[in-house]
Design a protein around this motif. Structure first.
Motif, mmCIF file in Angstrom:
data_model
loop_
_atom_site.group_PDB
_atom_site.id
_atom_site.type_symbol
_atom_site.label_atom_id
_atom_site.label_comp_id
_atom_site.label_asym_id
_atom_site.label_seq_id
_atom_site.Cartn_x
_atom_site.Cartn_y
_atom_site.Cartn_z
ATOM 1 N N VAL A 33 63.651 84.858 4.324
ATOM 2 C CA VAL A 33 62.808 83.833 3.801
ATOM 3 C C VAL A 33 62.243 84.600 2.461
ATOM 4 O O VAL A 33 61.846 83.726 1.811
ATOM 5 N N LEU A 34 62.017 85.808 2.359
ATOM 6 C CA LEU A 34 61.146 86.561 1.339
ATOM 7 C C LEU A 34 62.131 86.168 -0.025
ATOM 8 O O LEU A 34 61.597 85.855 -0.926
ATOM 9 N N GLY A 154 56.067 74.400 15.739
ATOM 10 C CA GLY A 154 55.765 74.018 14.607
ATOM 11 C C GLY A 154 57.217 73.770 13.626
ATOM 12 O O GLY A 154 57.349 72.944 13.022
ATOM 13 N N GLN A 155 57.913 74.860 13.740
ATOM 14 C CA GLN A 155 59.105 74.790 12.797
ATOM 15 C C GLN A 155 60.332 74.024 13.413
ATOM 16 O O GLN A 155 61.003 73.333 12.664
ATOM 17 N N ILE A 156 60.414 74.028 14.664
ATOM 18 C CA ILE A 156 61.610 73.345 15.440
ATOM 19 C C ILE A 156 61.502 71.819 15.715
ATOM 20 O O ILE A 156 62.082 71.067 15.367
ATOM 21 N N ARG A 192 61.320 83.038 10.544
ATOM 22 C CA ARG A 192 62.205 81.949 10.663
ATOM 23 C C ARG A 192 62.674 81.766 11.956
ATOM 24 O O ARG A 192 62.970 82.955 12.575
ATOM 25 N N ILE A 193 62.366 80.631 12.607
ATOM 26 C CA ILE A 193 62.852 80.460 14.150
ATOM 27 C C ILE A 193 64.185 80.092 13.931
ATOM 28 O O ILE A 193 64.723 78.958 13.473
ATOM 29 N N GLU A 230 65.701 82.479 18.328
ATOM 30 C CA GLU A 230 65.505 83.677 17.813
ATOM 31 C C GLU A 230 64.502 83.825 16.694
ATOM 32 O O GLU A 230 64.544 82.964 15.902
ATOM 33 N N MET A 231 63.638 84.860 16.447
ATOM 34 C CA MET A 231 62.873 85.132 15.508
ATOM 35 C C MET A 231 63.115 85.951 14.554
ATOM 36 O O MET A 231 63.328 87.205 14.721
ATOM 37 N N ARG A 232 63.331 85.453 13.114
ATOM 38 C CA ARG A 232 63.808 86.551 12.124
ATOM 39 C C ARG A 232 62.879 86.479 10.926
ATOM 40 O O ARG A 232 62.355 85.435 10.593
ATOM 41 N N GLY A 233 62.771 87.738 10.413
ATOM 42 C CA GLY A 233 61.924 87.747 9.198
ATOM 43 C C GLY A 233 60.919 89.000 9.566
ATOM 44 O O GLY A 233 61.106 90.056 10.020
ATOM 45 N N PHE A 234 59.723 88.876 8.893
ATOM 46 C CA PHE A 234 58.638 89.925 9.203
ATOM 47 C C PHE A 234 57.259 89.493 9.234
ATOM 48 O O PHE A 234 57.135 88.147 8.745
#
Length: 824
Positions: A33-34, A154-156, A192-193, A230-234
């Protein structure tokens, strides 16, 4: 609540999703995402460093290890330079030295990147954790999981939900060792989900259930199985220093406790918080209660608080307080600061006491409550110039908190002394007697099993307070006028004695005494201040009355003057007390009349609905009622009863106002009364405190009502110098518009019945000790017959000279007329 577990357990419970109670929601580190943020938002911008940015970003794009999910933290360490470049898009270079910001992994919150001060103050690594929290780790884990589910919605699903969970880290300052408090905000925009299974369709019923059970993790897991995501990122952590606000809030709550200034442990905790607030780790805190004696001498007490300099030896020596910084504070009402005690040329006993306990820099500040000095706040430092004029601004924030607590503690101490005199006995109001009987029976049963069991405080929930006040207008001015008149009369009589003696023998000592008498007369004619009465009486006894036996030998005229003097002096008071007796009798009669009306009407009010009732005498009568279901036995409560009692209370004040207006013509000292009602439209809890045997509002939230009640009679109309309470009028104070509508209906009814004059004034009020939004309605009570007799009519034959009689009458009549003329 602060956590007290070891750092390893805190880290595992708080930051990881491992363990038997943790849901299987996969969380992995990723910079995707960054990278998209750099590619789509930052690189297209015009910037002097754009070329260098593109060069660095191309290196990131060529590093496949930084693409997709990152399973090992070693990848970050191997590519530290590129990671720091990516993070420069999140944390601007200018924020590196000024803000506390950290980028952390999503699962165990391991720091990827931190600003300088974040790394200095907050340690997130498992073997370095240095903070405690305002929530236990279990609550924190729950909050993190709910935040993740809110992000999934929110995201999905495109459904926004607000969920706030304020987290505060308490961290020791590495430089001073004192506490710092940081408010923690989590920024999840780089998370990101990812869906890992078929999408679950959410029905309206599902959404309703989730909204109704936001903190029920089982509900979330049942409707949205965590293994599907799954949650990806920081995450980005922002830490904001709120130490000052937290310390002030903590001290405010601590000072609400009854033993805040008397229990050693409680006082030590206050000192610790003041040190953190002022950032002075070696600072010492002291508090001393104050009272002024009849002779206006400074009296400081060690019974309340813990003074730094005051010892029994100091208090036993009145000269220790004379010309000290304490005396200057009491005299001026301003904060006194001594930069360096060692630089004083002639330190007094108190200053030497400060030096003896190792203090060089001292601040003594006045604690004022309702405009009256109730004590002193002491701050001392072993370092010279530790406190300065700039610090005094922050110190000023502490003074109202300590003043209210000290006044409350002083009042409670006085109540305990009075209770001892009255053999610790109090009568129980009939309305609540059943609760005390029930508690006593329960106590007897418990003592069969444990003889040490004590009676507990009784709490009555969901009760409505009804507060009313009928106050004598400018009672202080009338009282001072009475003192002034009596002193002038006694000085005039003394001067007649000395004058008669001088006609026989013009002794120099008699001329000196006459000079002193005239000086005192001139001073008193200008007005009376605290201490004048005792000072003049002491002078008359020591310098004038002490020579009477000798002067009687001067002949009959002198003896007659001495007899006139002694006849005028009250045997019990030891001074001329005629005007003050007239004032006291007039005030007593007015109070008795109001009290009688209240007592007469109470039977009628109790018949409407049983309630608790108390009244207090001062310069008028104030009364308070509590009504609600918890006060009565086996009887339901309805707001109809509350409205009925409010209307009764308003009618009661109408009757009181008309009676006191009629009574003014019968009083030796004419007095006017003003009247006030305080409307509190929300129920509160009251507690019968066994230690001081009285009812009091319960809990910090309800303290607002007590603060308003104690100060509302002196409040002014917003933007003016006009007092809200006015003679012959009733003011109704409220904060909610619905109360105004209710009382306007009452006013219309009572005006039609002739109890009130037509017309209602709607007024906004000045803040009451920081409490905003208070409003009032003011109405005039229907006219009653009867005039106000002037004070001069009661003079009679006093043996005074014509000039003195004229002066005294003018002083008292002017005061009475001023009171009568105090209208809007």
């Amino acid at each position: 609540m602060k956590t007290g577990i070891d750092s390893a357990s805190l880290h595992q419970t708080l930051f990881t999703c491992a363990g038997k109670n943790a849901p299987p929601l996969r969380m992995t580190l990723s910079f995707d995402v960054l990278r998209e943020y750099w590619r789509n938002d930052l690189l297209p911008r015009e910037h002097p460093l754009q070329a260098e940015w593109r060069r660095q970003f191309n290196l990131v794009e060529q590093c496949s290890e930084l693409h997709g999910p990152i399973e090992s933290f070693d990848v970050v360490e191997r590519n530290r330079t590129l990671v720091e470049f990516l993070m420069s898009g999140v944390v601007a270079p200018g924020a590196w030295e000024r803000h506390l910001i950290a980028a952390v992994t999503p699962d165990d919150m391991r720091p990827l990147y931190t600003t300088r001060d974040f790394d200095k103050y907050i340690k997130l690594r498992e073997d370095e954790i240095n903070f405690t929290m305002n929530f236990d780790p279990g609550q924190m884990l729950l909050a993190r999981m709910v935040h993740m589910y809110v992000a999934i919605l929110g995201q999905i699903y495109g459904i926004g939900l607000n969920y706030e969970f304020p987290v505060v880290f308490v961290v020791p300052d590495p430089d001073t060792g004192m506490e710092r408090h940081y408010k923690i905000m989590i920024d999840g925009r780089f998370l990101r989900i990812i869906e890992r299974g078929p999408r679950v369709e959410l029905s309206d019923a599902d959404l309703t259930e989730l909204r109704s059970n936001m903190t029920d993790l089982d509900t979330w897991m049942r409707i949205l199985p965590p293994e599907n995501f799954e949650m990806r990122g920081f995450s980005i952590i922002h830490a904001t220093d709120i130490t000052d606000q937290e310390m002030l809030s903590g001290m405010r709550l601590d000072l609400l406790q009854k033993s805040a200034l008397t229990a050693p442990d409680a006082f030590n905790e206050l000192e610790r918080k003041v040190r953190s607030y002022l950032k002075r780790p070696t600072m010492r805190l002291g508090v001393a209660a104050y009272s002024a004696g009849l002779d206006n001498t400074l009296r400081l007490s060690r019974q309340l608080g813990r003074s730094l300099a005051l010892t029994e030896q100091c208090l036993a020596t009145s000269r220790a307080l004379e010309d000290s910084l304490y005396a200057r504070v009491a005299r001026t009402g301003r904060i006194e600061l001594i930069d360096d005690l060692q630089q004083l040329e002639q330190p007094g006993m108190l200053e030497e006491r400060f030096l003896a306990i190792g203090l060089r820099n001292v601040v003594v500040a006045p604690l004022l409550h309702d405009g009256e000095l109730v004590g002193m706040l002491e701050l001392g430092s072993p370092e010279a110039y530790s406190f300065n004029r700039v610090n005094l601004i922050k110190i000023g924030e502490l003074l109202p908190l300590f003043a209210v607590a000290l006044d409350r503690s002083t009042e409670e101490l006085n109540n305990r002394v009075e209770a001892l005199i009255k053999e610790e006995y109090t009568s129980i109001h009939p309305t609540v007697e059943w609760r005390f009987r029930s508690a006593a029976i329960k106590l007897l049963e418990e003592r069969r099993r444990d003889a040490t069991v004590q009676m507990r405080d009784l709490v009555f929930d969901e009760v409505y307070p009804l507060y009313g006040l009928s106050d004598v207008r400018d009672a202080t001015g009338l009282r001072n006028a009475a003192i002034q008149c009596d002193l002038l009369e006694q000085l005039d009589l003394a001067q007649r004695v000395i004058g008669a003696a001088l006609e026989i023998d013009a002794m120099p000592i008699l001329r000196e005494i006459r000079y002193k008498i005239r000086e005192h007369e001139a001073h008193i004619r200008r007005g009376v201040v605290s201490g004048d009465e005792s000072g003049i009486v002491n002078f008359l006894r020591s310098d004038v009355e002490s020579v009477f036996d000798r002067l009687r030998g001067f002949g009959a005229p002198v003896g007659a003057a001495i007899d006139a003097y002694t006849d005028a002096v009250d045997a019990d008071a030891g001074m001329v007390y005629r005007r003050r007796r007239e004032f006291d009798q007039s005030l007593q009669r007015l109070n008795d009349e109001i009290s009688t009306i209240l007592d007469q009407e109470q039977d009628r009010a109790q018949a409407m609905f049983p309630h608790y009732f108390e009244k207090y005498k001062s310069d008028g009568i104030e009364h308070v009622m509590y009504v609600g279901a918890s006060l009565v036995e086996r009887r339901s409560f309805d707001r109809m009863y509350l409205r009925n009692l409010r209307l009764w209370q308003l009618l009661l004040l109408c009757r009181v106002a008309r009676r006191t207006r009629e009574l003014a013509g019968e009083l030796t000292v004419p007095m006017q009364t003003s009247h006030l009602l305080l409307v509190h439209d929300e129920p509160l809890a009251v507690r019968f405190r066994l230690d001081d045997k009285k009812f009091d509002v319960d809990g910090a939230y309800n303290l607002r009502y007590e603060i308003i009640k104690k100060r509302i009679d002196k409040v002014k109309v917003r933007g003016t110098a006009e007092r809200l309470t006015q003679p012959g009028a009733i003011a109704v104070v409220f904060s909610q518009p619905k109360a105004a509508l209710e009382y306007r209906e009452y006013f219309e009814f009572l005006a039609a019945a002739g109890f009130l004059e037509p017309g209602v004034e709607a007024l906004e009020l000045d803040p009451v000790q920081g409490i905003q939004g208070m409003q009032a309605l003011r109405v005039t009570v229907g006219a009653a017959t009867g005039g106000v007799r002037g004070a001069g009519a009661s003079n009679g034959a006093t043996g005074l000279s014509a000039e003195a009689t004229q002066q005294i009458a003018a002083i008292f009549d002017n005061t009475a007329h001023a009171v009568a003329g105090q209208t809007k």
